[in-house]
Design a protein around this motif. Structure first.
Motif, PDB file in Angstrom:
ATOM      1  N   MET A 186       0.829  -1.202   0.000  1.00 28.30           N
ATOM      2  CA  MET A 186       0.000   0.000   0.000  1.00 28.30           C
ATOM      3  C   MET A 186       0.868   1.259   0.000  1.00 28.30           C
ATOM      4  SD  MET A 186      -3.229   1.110   0.145  1.00 28.30           S
ATOM      5  CE  MET A 186      -4.159  -0.262   0.820  1.00 28.30           C
ATOM      6  N   SER A 187       1.900   1.271   0.817  1.00 33.37           N
ATOM      7  CA  SER A 187       2.795   2.427   0.883  1.00 33.37           C
ATOM      8  C   SER A 187       3.506   2.653  -0.441  1.00 33.37           C
ATOM      9  CB  SER A 187       3.830   2.226   2.005  1.00 33.37           C
ATOM     10  OG  SER A 187       3.203   2.115   3.260  1.00 33.37           O
ATOM     11  N   LYS A 188       3.959   1.575  -1.044  1.00 30.02           N
ATOM     12  CA  LYS A 188       4.631   1.676  -2.340  1.00 30.02           C
ATOM     13  C   LYS A 188       3.692   2.250  -3.393  1.00 30.02           C
ATOM     14  CE  LYS A 188       7.206  -1.178  -5.680  1.00 30.02           C
ATOM     15  NZ  LYS A 188       7.642  -2.576  -5.999  1.00 30.02           N
ATOM     16  N   GLY A 189       2.430   1.810  -3.371  1.00 27.33           N
ATOM     17  CA  GLY A 189       1.452   2.317  -4.327  1.00 27.33           C
ATOM     18  C   GLY A 189       1.162   3.791  -4.119  1.00 27.33           C
ATOM     19  N   ILE A 190       0.977   4.202  -2.857  1.00 26.72           N
ATOM     20  CA  ILE A 190       0.674   5.602  -2.552  1.00 26.72           C
ATOM     21  C   ILE A 190       1.843   6.506  -2.915  1.00 26.72           C
ATOM     22  CG2 ILE A 190       0.233   7.228  -0.674  1.00 26.72           C
ATOM     23  CD1 ILE A 190      -1.373   5.001   0.705  1.00 26.72           C
ATOM     24  N   ILE A 191       3.067   6.073  -2.605  1.00 29.18           N
ATOM     25  CA  ILE A 191       4.251   6.879  -2.926  1.00 29.18           C
ATOM     26  C   ILE A 191       4.415   7.021  -4.436  1.00 29.18           C
ATOM     27  CG2 ILE A 191       6.783   6.907  -2.840  1.00 29.18           C
ATOM     28  CD1 ILE A 191       6.537   5.629  -0.038  1.00 29.18           C
ATOM     29  N   THR A 192       4.219   5.921  -5.146  1.00 29.75           N
ATOM     30  CA  THR A 192       4.303   5.966  -6.613  1.00 29.75           C
ATOM     31  C   THR A 192       3.260   6.919  -7.183  1.00 29.75           C
ATOM     32  OG1 THR A 192       5.071   3.661  -6.661  1.00 29.75           O
ATOM     33  CG2 THR A 192       4.239   4.577  -8.728  1.00 29.75           C
ATOM     34  N   PHE A 193       2.047   6.832  -6.672  1.00 30.64           N
ATOM     35  CA  PHE A 193       0.954   7.702  -7.097  1.00 30.64           C
ATOM     36  C   PHE A 193       1.319   9.160  -6.830  1.00 30.64           C
ATOM     37  CE2 PHE A 193      -3.638   7.291  -8.140  1.00 30.64           C
ATOM     38  CZ  PHE A 193      -3.998   8.631  -8.084  1.00 30.64           C
ATOM     39  N   ALA A 194       1.834   9.442  -5.624  1.00 30.20           N
ATOM     40  CA  ALA A 194       2.148  10.817  -5.224  1.00 30.20           C
ATOM     41  C   ALA A 194       3.281  11.410  -6.068  1.00 30.20           C
ATOM     42  CB  ALA A 194       2.516  10.860  -3.740  1.00 30.20           C
ATOM     43  N   ILE A 195       4.290  10.603  -6.364  1.00 31.50           N
ATOM     44  CA  ILE A 195       5.400  11.092  -7.198  1.00 31.50           C
ATOM     45  C   ILE A 195       4.895  11.425  -8.600  1.00 31.50           C
ATOM     46  CG2 ILE A 195       7.593  10.455  -8.297  1.00 31.50           C
ATOM     47  CD1 ILE A 195       8.235   8.810  -5.802  1.00 31.50           C
ATOM     48  N   GLY A 196       4.045  10.561  -9.127  1.00 33.15           N
ATOM     49  CA  GLY A 196       3.448  10.832 -10.438  1.00 33.15           C
ATOM     50  C   GLY A 196       2.657  12.129 -10.433  1.00 33.15           C
ATOM     51  N   PHE A 197       1.913  12.363  -9.358  1.00 29.93           N
ATOM     52  CA  PHE A 197       1.144  13.604  -9.221  1.00 29.93           C
ATOM     53  C   PHE A 197       2.078  14.819  -9.208  1.00 29.93           C
ATOM     54  CE2 PHE A 197      -0.878  16.866  -6.536  1.00 29.93           C
ATOM     55  CZ  PHE A 197      -2.069  17.060  -7.236  1.00 29.93           C
ATOM     56  N   GLY A 198       3.201  14.678  -8.497  1.00 25.12           N
ATOM     57  CA  GLY A 198       4.168  15.779  -8.438  1.00 25.12           C
ATOM     58  C   GLY A 198       4.776  16.087  -9.797  1.00 25.12           C
ATOM     59  N   ILE A 199       5.152  15.043 -10.532  1.00 27.34           N
ATOM     60  CA  ILE A 199       5.748  15.238 -11.862  1.00 27.34           C
ATOM     61  C   ILE A 199       4.738  15.887 -12.797  1.00 27.34           C
ATOM     62  CG2 ILE A 199       6.664  14.033 -13.891  1.00 27.34           C
ATOM     63  CD1 ILE A 199       7.832  11.949 -11.975  1.00 27.34           C
ATOM     64  N   TRP A 200       3.483  15.454 -12.698  1.00 29.51           N
ATOM     65  CA  TRP A 200       2.425  16.029 -13.526  1.00 29.51           C
ATOM     66  C   TRP A 200       2.299  17.531 -13.291  1.00 29.51           C
ATOM     67  CZ3 TRP A 200      -3.150  15.999 -11.516  1.00 29.51           C
ATOM     68  CH2 TRP A 200      -3.998  16.647 -12.417  1.00 29.51           C
ATOM     69  N   ASN A 201       2.354  17.943 -12.019  1.00 35.53           N
ATOM     70  CA  ASN A 201       2.214  19.364 -11.709  1.00 35.53           C
ATOM     71  C   ASN A 201       3.431  20.171 -12.136  1.00 35.53           C
ATOM     72  OD1 ASN A 201      -0.344  20.241 -10.053  1.00 35.53           O
ATOM     73  ND2 ASN A 201       0.120  18.146  -9.432  1.00 35.53           N
TER      74      ASN A 201
END
Length: 294
Positions: free
Chosen positions: A192-207
């Protein structure tokens, strides 16, 4: 419907506003330059990077069927494929209809995940009967209608973020309540942590891609063909698709730990694409014979 004069129109700049699929009617035109690689696809990289999510969703769906898990969990993975298909069409055409096919399934899938996370009583019968699905459907209808009449991307993102944060928080709370030092607790927490961190990094790159669009376009022109590697929205597709897959997998095991037994199911947390499966055939037959396969 014409383009909404809203939050992300500044990303259009001097972009081409029509192509093979006709005049662009989406409320968003992302930072990738249009029709650079082919006259048939508006944003080539943003389009093609949806393919892994589509395939990953189908992979998860068939893993549910293969391992005789309750069918209800397969819809999470199918939702991931549906979002990928909608996003593929959206970035290919930049049409409003396809934008809805991208954005609204995001709401539907997270709403369904929220519905499942409230079904935390032992056993696989629905805790609230028809009331739970009815509330979920009413919410989805409300967001759909209101977004069609208020097509501002910020409104969609707020609605999506609220239910996503609520669902993730509830999931983390339930995982914390699992028996201390139980292997499933570690597997779920790590994945779960790996998924959330991956999701969050993707969100950061998108912004970053949104904020520094003009500068990134200059760099891409300088890099030539290598410029495709700094298409930030493409990383959002890849990382959120993979992150969502991990979150769904961890959530499915969490549900089965609560509803069946912490010892009945597992997955290999070291696998790059982990899937949930019964610990042994006896447990599989037990669940199936009790009518818990839906």
């Amino acid at each position: 419907m014409g383009a909404f004069e809203g939050a992300f129109d500044t990303l259009r700049g001097d972009q081409i506003s029509s192509g093979f699929w006709g005049e662009h009617t989406s409320t968003i035109d992302w930072c990738e330059n249009n029709y650079v690689h082919t006259p048939y696809i508006a944003e080539t990289i943003n389009t093609l990077t949806n393919l892994p999510s589509i395939l990953l969703g189908f992979y998860g769906f068939f893993s549910i069927l293969k391992n005789n898990l309750p069918i209800r969990f397969s819809f999470c993975y199918l939702g991931l494929s549906l979002i990928g298909i909608g996003s593929f069409g959206f970035h290919m055409s930049l049409k409003w209809e396809w934008q809805l096919m991208d954005e609204l399934p995001m709401i539907y899938v997270v709403s369904y995940a929220a519905f499942l996370i409230l079904e935390t009583s032992p056993g696989l019968k629905f805790r609230y009967g028809i009331l739970g699905p009815l509330i979920m459907i009413i919410w989805d209808i409300f967001v759909t209608i209101s977004y069609i009449y208020l097509p501002n991307p910020v409104y969609h993102q707020i609605a999506f973020a609220l239910i996503l944060i609520t669902t993730t928080t509830k999931t983390a709370y339930l995982a914390f309540k699992l028996p201390k030092n139980h292997p499933s607790k570690f597997k779920i927490g790590k994945t779960m942590s790996k998924g959330i961190i991956t999701f969050a990094i993707g969100f950061g790159i998108w912004n970053i891609d949104n904020i520094f669009c003009k500068q990134l376009r200059i760099i891409r022109e300088y890099l030539g063909p290598l410029g495709v590697f700094i298409e930030g929205h493409a990383y959002w597709h890849l990382m959120t698709g993979y992150g969502s897959f991990l979150i769904f997998t961890a959530s499915i095991l969490l549900h089965l730990c609560i509803k069946v037994s912490p010892d009945a199911y597992t997955f290999n947390e070291k696998a790059f694409f982990p899937i949930v499966y019964p610990v042994n055939p006896i447990e599989r037959k037990k669940v199936k014979s009790n009518g818990h396969s839906k």
